[in-house]
Design a protein around this motif. Structure first.
Motif, PDB file in Angstrom:
ATOM      1  N   LEU A 210      92.302  10.096 -34.961  1.00 36.98           N
ATOM      2  CA  LEU A 210      90.984   9.742 -34.441  1.00 36.98           C
ATOM      3  C   LEU A 210      90.915   9.557 -32.931  1.00 36.98           C
ATOM      4  O   LEU A 210      89.830   9.644 -32.351  1.00 36.98           O
TER       5      LEU A 210
ATOM      6  N   TYR B 230      83.821  10.480 -39.621  1.00 34.00           N
ATOM      7  CA  TYR B 230      84.047   9.854 -38.317  1.00 34.00           C
ATOM      8  C   TYR B 230      82.970  10.309 -37.348  1.00 34.00           C
ATOM      9  O   TYR B 230      82.321  11.356 -37.534  1.00 34.00           O
TER      10      TYR B 230
ATOM     11  N   PHE C 136      84.556   5.217 -38.235  1.00 34.10           N
ATOM     12  CA  PHE C 136      85.323   6.018 -39.196  1.00 34.10           C
ATOM     13  C   PHE C 136      85.407   5.262 -40.507  1.00 34.10           C
ATOM     14  O   PHE C 136      85.428   4.033 -40.533  1.00 34.10           O
TER      15      PHE C 136
ATOM     16  N   ILE D 261      94.958  -0.862 -36.189  1.00 33.57           N
ATOM     17  CA  ILE D 261      94.338   0.439 -35.984  1.00 33.57           C
ATOM     18  C   ILE D 261      93.601   0.469 -34.652  1.00 33.57           C
ATOM     19  O   ILE D 261      93.736   1.417 -33.856  1.00 33.57           O
TER      20      ILE D 261
ATOM     21  N   ILE E 163      94.730   3.081 -31.535  1.00 31.00           N
ATOM     22  CA  ILE E 163      93.851   4.100 -30.960  1.00 31.00           C
ATOM     23  C   ILE E 163      93.607   3.815 -29.492  1.00 31.00           C
ATOM     24  O   ILE E 163      93.636   4.725 -28.648  1.00 31.00           O
TER      25      ILE E 163
ATOM     26  N   TRP F 173      96.003   8.235 -41.109  1.00 32.81           N
ATOM     27  CA  TRP F 173      94.932   9.137 -40.664  1.00 32.81           C
ATOM     28  C   TRP F 173      94.254   8.606 -39.413  1.00 32.81           C
ATOM     29  O   TRP F 173      94.060   9.334 -38.439  1.00 32.81           O
ATOM     30  N   THR F 174      93.915   7.339 -39.418  1.00 33.28           N
ATOM     31  CA  THR F 174      93.188   6.783 -38.278  1.00 33.28           C
ATOM     32  C   THR F 174      94.038   6.743 -37.016  1.00 33.28           C
ATOM     33  O   THR F 174      93.547   7.016 -35.919  1.00 33.28           O
ATOM     34  N   THR F 175      95.307   6.409 -37.157  1.00 38.08           N
ATOM     35  CA  THR F 175      96.146   6.221 -35.970  1.00 38.08           C
ATOM     36  C   THR F 175      96.722   7.521 -35.417  1.00 38.08           C
ATOM     37  O   THR F 175      97.206   7.544 -34.282  1.00 38.08           O
TER      38      THR F 175
END
Length: 318
Positions: A220, A310, A304, A250, A254, A215-217
């Protein structure tokens, strides 16, 4: 028609402060307790050591230490502060709130005081609220604190979490200004995935690491780019990128997607661990202290965490 206070044109951060507990827990220390290795921890999350609070440290006391440094650096007196916001998700007692306690210990008399729980995005949420309060004329000077004692909520026999989380606090003072020093906050949530990070048995932090990583990579960086667009800043103008220090992989993933190769990327997690809502102000304060962010630097923040929630905004270093 109601009378409204005269509002300033903008709000800006005027000072930073931080606190880390003195106890250092290395990867070697954890090797002696759980089935893990220094190489495994570094390759998975990028952490070499972290700070863990002692019994004398509380969410409030760490917030007082960080907030006191920010207040001293601002040149303001306690009487100048009219709002205190503490971002935290690790208080052991929901009542009373932490902000009022922090304010009282700093000699701040009768301010507005409340806590914000947006997990690891908490500081960005609190900073957005502080900026809006100042620009609306509801406050002139706001103390914003992120303080976490995650060690109270970690199962120290669970290698998937005990290697990640740590304790600490960071703080900023937000004041009225003629120009905007804090960009619009871009915030949101994905409540359908709230079960990916939660308290197991109501006492231990648990997360589905792979799901959170995906989800984060994958999602976001879009939030970060939107914050830049709303602030009117091009990626090439960034001095630094300071995201929540969740995991070094992460953070770096990003950062690569922002298209800002010149920007300094905060890697505070290497020596501080994941301190949830404290991680961004803690990293900012340490970077400023090391001279890495001179006055006028343009910095993108991105928080986040559990919720899943977030938030991101662009700030200018005073």
């Amino acid at each position: 028609m109601f009378n409204t206070p005269s509002a300033p044109a903008g709000a800006t951060i005027v000072a930073f402060g931080e606190y880390q507990p003195p106890r250092v827990v290395t990867n070697a220390d954890l090797e002696a307790r759980v089935e893990t290795t220094d190489e495994w921890i570094r390759s998975r999350v990028g952490i070499e050591e972290r700070r863990v609070a002692g019994p004398e440290d509380t969410v409030a006391s760490m917030g007082v230490a960080a907030g006191g440094k920010a207040l001293a650096a601002s040149g303001l007196s306690p009487d100048d502060i009219d709002l205190v916001i503490v971002a935290t998700c690790t208080v052991t007692d929901q009542i009373p709130n932490t902000a009022a306690t922090v304010a009282a210990h700093l000699g701040i008399t009768a301010p507005g005081a409340f806590d914000v729980n947006a997990a690891c995005a908490g500081f960005c949420y609190a900073l957005g609220v502080a900026s809006d309060a100042v620009r609306a004329g509801s406050a002139r000077n706001v103390l914003v604190v992120g303080s976490e004692k995650l060690s109270d909520w970690v199962d120290w026999d669970d290698r998937s979490t005990c290697v990640i989380f740590a304790d600490g606090a960071g703080a900023v003072v937000v004041s009225a200004a003629e120009e905007h020093g804090i960009g619009p906050v871009v915030w949101g949530s994905d409540g359908d995935r709230a079960d990916k990070i939660y308290l197991r048995d109501h006492k231990y932090l648990y997360q589905e690491g792979q799901a959170v990583f995906r989800w984060t990579t994958t999602e976001l960086y879009k939030v970060a780019l939107e914050a830049l667009e709303r602030a009117g800043v091009e990626p090439g103008e960034l001095t630094a990128f300071v995201p929540h220090q969740a995991n070094l992989r992460i953070v770096e993933s990003i950062a690569r997607k922002l298209g800002a190769p010149q920007a300094l990327v905060a890697r505070d997690i290497v020596t501080a661990g994941n301190t949830s809502s404290a991680s961004i102000p803690l990293a900012l304060s340490r970077m400023v202290g090391r001279g890495e962010l001179p006055s006028g630097s343009i910095v993108l923040t991105l928080g986040f965490g559990a919720g899943l929630v977030y938030a991101a905004q662009v700030i200018r270093i005073p």
